[in-house]
Design a protein around this motif. Structure first.
Motif, PDB file in Angstrom:
ATOM      1  N   TYR A  61      -6.940  64.071  62.899  1.00 28.32           N
ATOM      2  CA  TYR A  61      -6.954  65.372  61.998  1.00 28.32           C
ATOM      3  C   TYR A  61      -8.400  65.594  62.061  1.00 28.32           C
ATOM      4  CZ  TYR A  61      -7.630  68.320  58.075  1.00 28.32           C
ATOM      5  OH  TYR A  61      -7.678  69.361  56.934  1.00 28.32           O
ATOM      6  N   ASP A  62      -9.487  64.503  61.790  1.00 30.74           N
ATOM      7  CA  ASP A  62     -10.785  64.754  61.838  1.00 30.74           C
ATOM      8  C   ASP A  62     -11.471  65.020  63.008  1.00 30.74           C
ATOM      9  OD1 ASP A  62     -10.488  63.821  59.273  1.00 30.74           O
ATOM     10  OD2 ASP A  62     -11.392  61.998  59.477  1.00 30.74           O
ATOM     11  N   ARG A 121     -12.411  70.894  56.553  1.00 35.17           N
ATOM     12  CA  ARG A 121     -11.127  70.054  56.071  1.00 35.17           C
ATOM     13  C   ARG A 121     -10.999  70.132  54.624  1.00 35.17           C
ATOM     14  NH1 ARG A 121     -13.909  66.582  59.944  1.00 35.17           N
ATOM     15  NH2 ARG A 121     -14.533  64.826  58.066  1.00 35.17           N
ATOM     16  N   ASP A 122     -12.182  70.042  54.277  1.00 32.32           N
ATOM     17  CA  ASP A 122     -11.778  70.099  52.713  1.00 32.32           C
ATOM     18  C   ASP A 122     -11.451  71.399  52.169  1.00 32.32           C
ATOM     19  OD1 ASP A 122     -13.079  67.556  52.322  1.00 32.32           O
ATOM     20  OD2 ASP A 122     -15.002  68.237  51.893  1.00 32.32           O
ATOM     21  N   ALA A 181      -7.472  71.245  52.748  1.00 31.97           N
ATOM     22  CA  ALA A 181      -6.949  70.425  51.722  1.00 31.97           C
ATOM     23  C   ALA A 181      -6.721  71.262  50.513  1.00 31.97           C
ATOM     24  CB  ALA A 181      -7.417  69.196  51.543  1.00 31.97           C
ATOM     25  N   GLN A 219      -4.805  67.371  45.479  1.00 29.83           N
ATOM     26  CA  GLN A 219      -5.567  67.455  46.656  1.00 29.83           C
ATOM     27  C   GLN A 219      -5.744  66.399  47.533  1.00 29.83           C
ATOM     28  OE1 GLN A 219      -9.377  69.591  45.903  1.00 29.83           O
ATOM     29  NE2 GLN A 219      -9.998  68.888  47.874  1.00 29.83           N
ATOM     30  N   THR A 220      -5.620  65.148  46.841  1.00 32.09           N
ATOM     31  CA  THR A 220      -5.706  63.966  47.733  1.00 32.09           C
ATOM     32  C   THR A 220      -4.418  63.745  48.327  1.00 32.09           C
ATOM     33  OG1 THR A 220      -7.357  62.985  46.194  1.00 32.09           O
ATOM     34  CG2 THR A 220      -5.878  61.432  47.696  1.00 32.09           C
ATOM     35  N   ARG A 248      -4.099  66.094  51.538  1.00 31.43           N
ATOM     36  CA  ARG A 248      -5.160  65.567  52.550  1.00 31.43           C
ATOM     37  C   ARG A 248      -4.413  64.459  53.450  1.00 31.43           C
ATOM     38  NH1 ARG A 248     -10.726  65.575  53.956  1.00 31.43           N
ATOM     39  NH2 ARG A 248     -10.608  64.520  56.050  1.00 31.43           N
TER      40      ARG A 248
END
Length: 542
Positions: A61-62, A71-72, A75, A86-87, A90
């Motif tokens: 994904y990164d 990415r942040d 999520a 949120q965690t 992700r």
């Protein structure tokens, strides 16, 4: 092709496990649309398109979104929209990305993934939320009237487009949103001819205007990936073999490799050669190395489709070694062991796929495409019974309405079993099950003279009978086009095209078909008890 629905059925259960809450299902569904739009960008895809991405590579994904802020944002927005931590959001995204990547590559077959996703943009574009414009290539968002839901979900409460509460933030975005909407409207106008999906069995055609005249250029769309399925027996012989290929050139190449590995046993391999399948196979160049590896493992099975190889074996240690050996022999392929049989999941998926294929046949479908769509379904008869389950009746009801509109339809319904009983018993049971399916279709209005039946028992396996998964695949009903007029008083007439050449005795009794009547052997499909001139033993080449 409904890409989002496919990913929801195949990837979401693997990611969520027992925690299949509607909120998390909806979050993943929306992520799939954003993910597909990102992969449609050629520059993005080129960064990793030729890598061997592991299915559990949560760092993948990164590499799709190299910008931490993007990415942040993904999520954060998905978590807020679907009321998920949120965690946790992700983590779900990181697990889903490599699995979704493999499924999309499998759907694309031999078509480049970005091209496949751009060709099928209309199947996922409306699932993309407006905020995703900052993390996606331009032109991915579709304009939607105010108040319309942005994403179709499995939730009973559809996702609604919600305005941001911070008015100043929205005012700052208005010029950008205006440009996006204008671009999307232009895109929609250009692709307006693709609003209605074309039939599965018919190549999608794009119309272009050339030199300001009415000349139309037909462009072929995606086809199903070519495939090869084999199984070995107790003595490492070729026990079962099927291939689906797009032309005779690929068929010849695969047959040459099979003959090199298995000798004359390769002649038992049945091929469906049709332009609905791809004309190349990514693993074709490695078959000379792959096939001997599988041959050396007794009671093994292998399915090659697209860039995936799925294998199984009776012994766990042998299976682990088989996966390792094949991966070393074909490093560009994804090699995996077949998972435990999920009976209900297989049934549900088969009916969904069969229903989609049948409903998308379009007008005046080819009878062979009708037969393929019907054959996709799994009819899970109860042990020793020939009663059609209610879940299949709903599909057959819909299918019968379409079949009735095909004037030249003439199909043979062929029953098959696994090997867990005597050959004679299985032959009778498979015949009863084929007749049960015919009787039900006739009750729904199909002309009985357009349907014939044949019970094959355990004589035509498509997988190894030593494993649960193999036995499941062998228990099946197949529909085959019968090019010969069916005698209404004899349901067992077999067409030359379907299963071989057929002859009849003076009293009208239909004898077993000889697979090749021009050679010097009688490779009948059944024991020769009904043909006294050919003895009573099952031909050893069958």
């Amino acid at each position: 092709m409904d890409i989002i629905n496919h990913l929801t059925r195949t990837v979401s259960p693997a990611v969520l496990g027992d925690d299949s809450s509607p909120a998390k299902q909806n979050l993943l569904e929306q992520f799939y649309a954003i993910f597909a739009a990102r992969l449609s960008d050629q520059e993005t895809y080129d960064r990793f398109g030729h890598e061997n991405i592991a299915r559990d590579d949560q760092k993948f994904y990164d590499r799709v979104w190299t910008d931490d802020t993007h990415r942040d944002q993904i999520a954060r927005e998905l978590a807020a929209k679907h009321n998920v931590d949120q965690t946790a959001a992700r983590g779900l995204i990181a697990m889903a990305a490599p699995l979704a990547f493999h499924e999309i590559k499998s759907l694309a077959g031999n078509t480049p993934v970005p091209q496949f996703l751009n060709d099928n943009l209309n199947s996922y574009q409306h699932h993309i939320p407006a905020w995703a414009s900052t993390v996606l290539p331009a032109g991915m968002l579709a304009a939607a009237p105010a108040g319309e839901r942005i994403s179709d979900t499995v939730s009973t409460a559809p996702l609604q487009h919600e305005e941001e509460k911070q008015g100043s933030f929205m005012k700052a975005l208005l010029p950008i949103i205006g440009l996006i909407i204008l671009g999307a409207l232009a895109w929609a106008l250009l692709r307006g001819c693709q609003d209605n999906p074309e039939p599965v069995a018919t190549p999608v055609v794009t119309e272009q205007q050339a030199n300001n005249d009415n000349e139309q250029v037909a462009v072929a769309s995606d086809v199903e990936a070519a495939s090869l399925s084999i199984a070995t027996g107790e003595n490492n012989e070729l026990y079962a073999c099927r291939m689906n290929v797009g032309d005779e050139t690929l068929q010849t190449n695969v047959m040459d490799a099979l003959t090199s590995a298995f000798g004359d046993e390769a002649n038992k391999c049945r091929a469906d050669v049709d332009d609905n399948f791809a004309v190349d196979m990514p693993a074709a160049a490695q078959l000379a190395t792959i096939l001997p590896i599988v041959k050396n493992v007794p009671n093994a099975s292998m399915i090659i489709k697209g860039d995936n190889i799925t294998v199984n074996a009776l012994d766990a240690a042998a299976l682990e070694q088989l996966v390792a050996d094949l991966q070393a022999a074909a490093p560009a392929m994804t090699v995996q062991a077949e998972g435990p049989l999920d009976l209900q999941g297989e049934i549900d998926d088969s009916l969904a796929a069969a229903d989609a294929a049948m409903m998308n046949l379009g007008e005046n479908p080819d009878p062979r495409d009708v037969a393929r769509a019907l054959s996709i379904q799994v009819i899970n008869f109860e042990l020793d019974k020939a009663i059609i389950p209610d879940v299949n009746k709903a599909f057959l009801d819909r299918a019968a309405k379409i079949m009735a509109e095909v004037p030249d339809l003439n199909l043979m319904i062929v029953g098959h079993t696994d090997s867990q009983a005597s050959n004679a018993y299985n032959m009778e049971l498979s015949q009863e099950r084929a007749e049960s399916v015919k009787d039900y279709l006739v009750s729904q209005g199909i002309d009985a003279s357009k349907l014939s039946t044949k019970g094959m028992g355990e004589t035509e396996p498509v997988a190894d009978n030593s494993t649960e998964q193999g036995r499941f695949r062998n228990r099946r009903i197949e529909f085959i086009v019968n090019d010969q007029d069916v005698n209404a008083t004899d349901d067992t007439v077999i067409s030359n095209n379907a299963l071989g050449s057929d002859t009849a005795s003076d009293d009208g009794t239909v004898m077993d078909p000889d697979l090749n009547p021009l050679d010097n052997n009688n490779d009948d499909l059944l024991p020769d008890g009904d043909d006294a001139t050919q003895g009573t033993a099952l031909d050893p080449t069958n």
